[in-house]
Design a protein around this motif. Structure first.
Motif, PDB file in Angstrom:
ATOM      1  N   LEU A 134       0.845  -1.192   0.000  1.00 29.86           N
ATOM      2  CA  LEU A 134       0.000   0.000   0.000  1.00 29.86           C
ATOM      3  C   LEU A 134       0.885   1.249   0.000  1.00 29.86           C
ATOM      4  N   ASP A 135       1.977   1.184   0.739  1.00 35.02           N
ATOM      5  CA  ASP A 135       2.950   2.274   0.735  1.00 35.02           C
ATOM      6  C   ASP A 135       3.477   2.564  -0.668  1.00 35.02           C
ATOM      7  N   ASP A 136       3.905   1.494  -1.322  1.00 32.56           N
ATOM      8  CA  ASP A 136       4.374   1.642  -2.710  1.00 32.56           C
ATOM      9  C   ASP A 136       3.314   2.346  -3.547  1.00 32.56           C
ATOM     10  N   LEU A 137       2.070   1.904  -3.376  1.00 32.00           N
ATOM     11  CA  LEU A 137       0.980   2.459  -4.193  1.00 32.00           C
ATOM     12  C   LEU A 137       0.831   3.951  -3.901  1.00 32.00           C
ATOM     13  N   GLN A 138       0.846   4.294  -2.612  1.00 34.14           N
ATOM     14  CA  GLN A 138       0.663   5.705  -2.258  1.00 34.14           C
ATOM     15  C   GLN A 138       1.791   6.563  -2.831  1.00 34.14           C
ATOM     16  N   GLN A 139       3.016   6.066  -2.733  1.00 42.34           N
ATOM     17  CA  GLN A 139       4.144   6.828  -3.294  1.00 42.34           C
ATOM     18  C   GLN A 139       4.018   6.956  -4.813  1.00 42.34           C
ATOM     19  N   HIS A 140       3.573   5.848  -5.423  1.00 44.32           N
ATOM     20  CA  HIS A 140       3.402   5.862  -6.880  1.00 44.32           C
ATOM     21  C   HIS A 140       2.331   6.873  -7.306  1.00 44.32           C
ATOM     22  N   ILE A 141       1.242   6.888  -6.552  1.00 49.61           N
ATOM     23  CA  ILE A 141       0.164   7.825  -6.886  1.00 49.61           C
ATOM     24  C   ILE A 141       0.663   9.266  -6.754  1.00 49.61           C
ATOM     25  N   ALA A 142       1.380   9.530  -5.689  1.00 53.08           N
ATOM     26  CA  ALA A 142       1.909  10.883  -5.475  1.00 53.08           C
ATOM     27  C   ALA A 142       2.880  11.264  -6.596  1.00 53.08           C
ATOM     28  N   ALA A 143       3.759  10.332  -6.945  1.00 51.98           N
ATOM     29  CA  ALA A 143       4.755  10.619  -7.981  1.00 51.98           C
ATOM     30  C   ALA A 143       4.086  10.831  -9.342  1.00 51.98           C
ATOM     31  N   SER A 144       3.090   9.998  -9.658  1.00 47.08           N
ATOM     32  CA  SER A 144       2.377  10.136 -10.940  1.00 47.08           C
ATOM     33  C   SER A 144       1.702  11.497 -11.007  1.00 47.08           C
ATOM     34  N   SER A 145       1.070  11.852  -9.910  1.00 47.96           N
ATOM     35  CA  SER A 145       0.348  13.111  -9.863  1.00 47.96           C
ATOM     36  C   SER A 145       1.332  14.262 -10.094  1.00 47.96           C
ATOM     37  N   GLU A 146       2.504  14.179  -9.492  1.00 44.98           N
ATOM     38  CA  GLU A 146       3.501  15.214  -9.676  1.00 44.98           C
ATOM     39  C   GLU A 146       3.936  15.320 -11.137  1.00 44.98           C
ATOM     40  N   ARG A 147       4.117  14.187 -11.763  1.00 39.80           N
ATOM     41  CA  ARG A 147       4.521  14.182 -13.170  1.00 39.80           C
ATOM     42  C   ARG A 147       3.343  14.470 -14.109  1.00 39.80           C
ATOM     43  N   GLY A 148       2.136  14.595 -13.537  1.00 40.35           N
ATOM     44  CA  GLY A 148       0.957  14.828 -14.377  1.00 40.35           C
ATOM     45  C   GLY A 148       0.615  13.629 -15.244  1.00 40.35           C
ATOM     46  N   GLU A 149       0.888  12.437 -14.739  1.00 39.61           N
ATOM     47  CA  GLU A 149       0.616  11.210 -15.508  1.00 39.61           C
ATOM     48  C   GLU A 149      -0.450  10.375 -14.814  1.00 39.61           C
ATOM     49  N   PRO A 150      -1.150   9.552 -15.591  1.00 38.36           N
ATOM     50  CA  PRO A 150      -2.147   8.667 -14.972  1.00 38.36           C
ATOM     51  C   PRO A 150      -1.461   7.698 -14.003  1.00 38.36           C
ATOM     52  N   ALA A 151      -2.090   7.470 -12.857  1.00 36.12           N
ATOM     53  CA  ALA A 151      -1.524   6.508 -11.904  1.00 36.12           C
ATOM     54  C   ALA A 151      -1.701   5.074 -12.407  1.00 36.12           C
ATOM     55  N   GLY A 152      -2.729   4.874 -13.215  1.00 36.62           N
ATOM     56  CA  GLY A 152      -2.930   3.536 -13.780  1.00 36.62           C
ATOM     57  C   GLY A 152      -3.411   2.525 -12.749  1.00 36.62           C
ATOM     58  N   TRP A 153      -3.134   1.268 -13.001  1.00 40.23           N
ATOM     59  CA  TRP A 153      -3.630   0.186 -12.147  1.00 40.23           C
ATOM     60  C   TRP A 153      -2.472  -0.469 -11.416  1.00 40.23           C
ATOM     61  N   MET A 154      -2.797  -1.107 -10.304  1.00 34.66           N
ATOM     62  CA  MET A 154      -1.802  -1.878  -9.566  1.00 34.66           C
ATOM     63  C   MET A 154      -2.260  -3.326  -9.507  1.00 34.66           C
TER      64      MET A 154
END
Lengths: 485, 485
Positions: free
Chosen positions: B412-432
């Motif tokens: 879940l941590d990985d997912l949260q970091q990924h979502i934050a990073a995607s949002s920063e890059r302005g990219e879709p977070a996609g699926w996990m």
């Protein structure tokens, strides 16, 4: 479903015959919701074929389908005075949704002039946006006190066309074009002859300037309105403010039309062609056109099945809707079953037929049996379906209608005597072609005294009547009067 | 409609891009009824093509259409406990009709298990009556708080299949067969790749034993459930007393299934293939497959129209849905217009092309332009439509999906970091793709913290996950998690 008892004879009780027939042919069932029926697969398939035939004609004439919300805010009905008066008593209302009371009640659409009028007012700005030619396939609701399957139910299925035009002339042409499409479809596909004509003012659609209809005679002599086309003038355009900027830079109200046909057509089909053996379906509409049944001793079945399958495949390849009944029931039982379901043509094939290189064709419409060489089956079947049976059904329906269309009655008195005499003989009273002075009072009097109502003022009456059947004044119109569904 | 401004870029605001696109392509309009939209002709035609494709597949597998009442008595919902809990909050109610208060409220169907279950209890008596394989095309209602065109509206259109079987095994086979039909249709006609799998218990249909779905990824990385198939076990059979006498002379409850797909599919089509120029339609579904536009100086138009009409006729004769745009607008304006409407292929023909015996084909999917000799137009167009463009759209959608499917996140941590990073890059977070221990609590925690929900447990996951993303216990399932529409 395997109840061996036949249907009530038409001559004994036509309504019971109708109900027996549609139940035994498995077309519908009653539902636990007041006035609503279930369209079972065999009934719904008739509707699917009606839809396909009409939809094709609508698209060929430039119409496109769309879908509008089923729920109509109450205030919309208030905008066209005649419309609200006509429909208000029959509306079901949604008053709560999502756990809350609604601020404004929402009607279940009885027809969609109001919601569509509202949308058109937003879509139409310029003459370049015209004409708008839209049709909708939908469920509609009219809370009926007395219901009758397919003919009058609280929910039914229909199509409703709604068009908007720059000029009255164009809108009137559209109104007539759609009436003609209904006539052509119903006569050529359903093999039901109709009279096209104009409704009297008292029978007009609520909000229409003029209503036109096609009217068919059922086998009990009653009339059924099988499709209507309305010229709405600028009534809805003014109520919903549908204006456009014309080429001459003037803002003008559009002229609108609407036209509809419904699942009533299934009822018409049954009541025009059905007989004491059950349904009789015209080949062009029949879901199953040919039923194939092997006959003769079961132990000789193996000699039969080779040629049987070859006939089946030949017909199928040719696009004929053929079905084989190989169930473990007696041929006689199967004959009854498929006659009751109205299949236009039966093919019987037994071991002796195979020996003689032939099979037997049995026509549902006439009961005739023909023995046909195997190499002629396809062409015989095609010609029977495409022309002979289809045309014969139409001709028989015309004959019945003309036999029960009374041109020799002149007055309301004549009509009353005729009704009494018919009733005594146990025969349908049929229709009366009558002169009418044009007054609502005379028309209302006919209804009060005989329950006959004006069906329409036919465009091409078999003859012109000179005197009003009630007051005897000179007739302004020649009108069909009949009891109606 | 002739607003020259383009659509909002997807990268800027995907929701606005979507709304701009469906408005400019004239697919829908808002209506005055809360949460209800109008399906305009260009939008409804997509639905007609979806209907045709699914209906054919349903019929080929032995299903028949029927129609059941839209109004469902309140007491019917009470009979299946989970069902009423699931749907009660969203129901609109008819409380008045024909000028009277109803004794029992009638719900506008959100789905028809209850009314159909009631009818089946009357139709099914013996094993001989089974299976019952019925589908219904209908409007349904779910009073949604937040609505989004095509994806979530208070009224929408769908089909709902309802089948009854003698055995669990047969009902389960049906459930899987229909899921496979959805997968095949959506992948081969809509060119949308999907994951087939089972829903977790918290995402099951209200009243189902098991729910299966096809899940697709939109271009903003969110998931859309594009069709569901439910094994209902004997839940509705017991609630509605649907029993049959089996061959062994025992009375047994039937096993039922239901399965549905809706006008959401229109939304999926747009969000999977659309781009910053507007719609992109796969050739098999596109109402117009080829748009022909004459180019070059208008005064040379007469030299062009001969060959132009011949190409048009050749394509039309071959069954290609071709349209010619001869309006008085510039070619560039027309190119934009038809690109925005998603037409897969454009043919341009000008005087110089005619001199050189060639024309120009422009692909909507890639933007490529091909110069093709006139005598090769038909075969080139056919091969582009039938295989290249259709397949390329599917391939591009698979590529996009796989690029945004994250198999490397474990917790879940990985997912949260990924979502934050995607949002920063302005990219879709996609699926996990995540392991899951099977507990509701862990699933709920993912949703709380990330708004990602379990989409389904894919039958064939790209890999098997070992540990639950939340508690780290050993994983019972490998699950797709994503934000969903």
């Amino acid at each position: 479903m395997h109840d061996e008892k036949g249907v009530t004879p038409q001559s004994e009780d036509f309504s019971r015959w109708y109900i027996d027939t549609i139940r035994k042919a498995d077309l519908m069932d009653y539902s636990p919701v007041r006035g609503c029926i279930v369209f079972k697969p065999d009934g719904y398939e008739l509707w699917e074929r009606i839809q396909a035939g009409l939809d094709k004609r609508f698209k060929e004439t430039g119409h496109r389908n769309a879908y509008f919300p089923m729920l109509v805010p109450e205030s919309f009905f208030q905008k066209e005075k005649d419309h609200v008066e006509g429909f208000n008593p029959e509306l079901p209302w949604v008053t709560e949704a999502g756990g809350e009371q609604l601020e404004e009640r929402l009607a279940l659409r009885p027809t969609s002039e109001t919601i569509i009028g509202h949308m058109y007012s937003q879509w139409i700005q310029s003459y370049r946006d015209l004409p708008v030619l839209i049709n909708q396939w939908a469920n509609v609701f009219r809370w009926e006190k007395r219901t009758f399957p397919f003919l009058r139910t609280s929910e039914f299925l229909w199509q409703e066309g709604h068009t908007a035009h720059a000029t009255e002339e164009e809108a009137r042409r559209e109104t007539m074009q759609m009436l003609e499409i209904y006539r052509d479809f119903v006569e050529s596909e359903l093999a039901i002859p109709v009279w096209t004509g104009e409704k009297t003012p008292s029978e007009r659609f609520a909000g229409a300037v003029q209503t036109y209809s096609i009217e068919a005679m059922m086998k009990d002599g009653k009339a059924l309105q099988a499709g209507t086309s309305h010229y709405l003038g600028q009534n809805f355009a003014k109520a919903f403010d549908i204006q456009f900027l014309d080429r001459d830079n003037q803002r003008k109200y559009v002229h609108t039309t609407s036209w509809g046909a419904s699942t009533r057509l299934i009822g018409a089909l049954i009541m025009v062609h059905g007989d004491d053996q059950g349904l009789v379906l015209p080949p062009r509409l029949a879901p199953v056109q040919v039923i194939m049944i092997p006959v003769g001793p079961p132990k000789k079945r193996k000699d039969v099945m080779g040629p049987f399958d070859r006939i089946f495949e030949t017909l199928k390849q040719a696009g004929i809707r053929v079905k084989a009944d190989l169930r473990d029931e007696s041929p006689g039982w199967k004959f009854n079953e498929w006659e009751m379901r109205g299949v236009p043509l039966r093919i019987e094939l037994g071991p002796r037929d195979v020996e003689n290189n032939q099979c037997v064709l049995a026509r549902r419409d006439t009961g005739e049996k023909l023995t046909v060489p195997l190499d002629k089956v396809l062409e015989t079947v095609q010609s029977l379906l495409d022309t002979e049976i289809q045309k014969n059904l139409f001709r028989m329906a015309v004959d019945f209608r003309d036999r029960h269309s009374h041109l020799d009655l002149e007055t309301l008195d004549d009509l009353q005597q005729h009704i009494a005499a018919s009733s005594e003989r146990g025969e349908p009273a049929g229709w009366m072609l009558a002169g009418w002075c044009g007054s609502d009072a005379c028309e209302a009097k006919v209804k009060e005294e005989t329950k006959f109502t004006s069906r329409n003022i036919p465009f091409h009456p078999p003859e012109e009547k000179k005197r009003c059947l009630v007051c005897g004044d000179s007739a302004r119109h020649t009108v069909w009067f009949a009891r109606a569904y």
